[in-house]
Motif scaffolding. Structure first.
Motif, PDB file in Angstrom:
ATOM      1  N   TRP A   1      -3.590   0.102  -2.896  1.00 19.90           N
ATOM      2  CA  TRP A   1      -3.141  -1.280  -2.738  1.00 19.90           C
ATOM      3  C   TRP A   1      -2.749  -1.888  -4.070  1.00 19.90           C
TER       4      TRP A   1
ATOM      5  N   TRP B   1       0.856  -1.180   0.000  1.00 21.83           N
ATOM      6  CA  TRP B   1       0.000   0.000   0.000  1.00 21.83           C
ATOM      7  C   TRP B   1       0.893   1.230   0.000  1.00 21.83           C
TER       8      TRP B   1
ATOM      9  N   THR C   1      -7.962   4.942  -2.500  1.00 23.26           N
ATOM     10  CA  THR C   1      -6.678   4.516  -1.928  1.00 23.26           C
ATOM     11  C   THR C   1      -6.849   3.924  -0.537  1.00 23.26           C
TER      12      THR C   1
END
Length: 187
Positions: free
Chosen positions: A118, A112, A140
């Motif tokens: 990710w 991440w 995100t």
């Protein structure tokens, strides 16, 4: 999961970061017990370079730690196979116990990044950058269940996004708030 130098490095760095945070918290508690008032408390923290430890009750690092723990639980990754860091870029690492048929000798890792979100990559040697396999489209800071579905879909050879545009920098306070909404920080 095979222990690679990269994962050993990440584990050691994560352990060191947690130790540093624990030491800083103990120092702040010691200063709080010795200071006569808030002004002296603030001055003593500043002299020790610890003023950032009291800037927010739930800084991005704490939010990220909780978020990574929730994602790890959803994906089925033990805590010792995770790591995170907040420096010039906030990042996280989860070692997966899965491999791709096309690269059976390499472990997969779930990563991440505050700008990329990710993604899954193949672990390579420490001298090489990770070989990205797929990105999770969308936010995100998705829910841990969404991340788990992404990993499951990828392992099942369902469609995966190979290219992800880099998002503009996110305000870290906003990022921490979004993580807190997805995974509340325990009291």
């Amino acid at each position: 999961m095979t222990s690679h130098p990269r994962s050993q490095f990440v584990e050691a760095r994560t352990h060191a970061a947690r130790e540093r945070t624990d030491q800083q918290q103990r120092a702040v508690r010691t200063v709080a017990g010795q200071a006569r008032d808030h002004t002296e408390f603030t001055a003593m923290l500043s002299m020790l370079g610890l003023e950032q430890c009291m800037s927010s009750p739930t800084p991005l690092g704490r939010r990220l730690a909780v978020y990574v723990d929730h994602v790890a639980a959803a994906v089925g990754v033990p805590t010792e196979a995770t790591g995170y860091e907040v420096s010039d870029t906030a990042t996280a690492y989860l070692g997966l116990d899965r491999r791709l048929p096309s690269r059976p000798d390499h472990d997969l890792m779930l990563l991440w990044d505050e700008r990329l979100g990710w993604y899954v990559a193949v672990e390579t040697t420490p001298a090489e950058g990770p070989a990205v396999v797929a990105y999770l489209d969308g936010d995100t800071v998705p829910t841990p269940d969404a991340v788990a579905r992404f990993v499951t879909d990828l392992a099942s050879d369902r469609s995966a996004t190979r290219i992800r545009p880099v998002s503009p920098p996110t305000d870290r306070a906003e990022l921490a708030t979004r993580m807190g909404a997805v995974c509340p920080v325990p009291a």
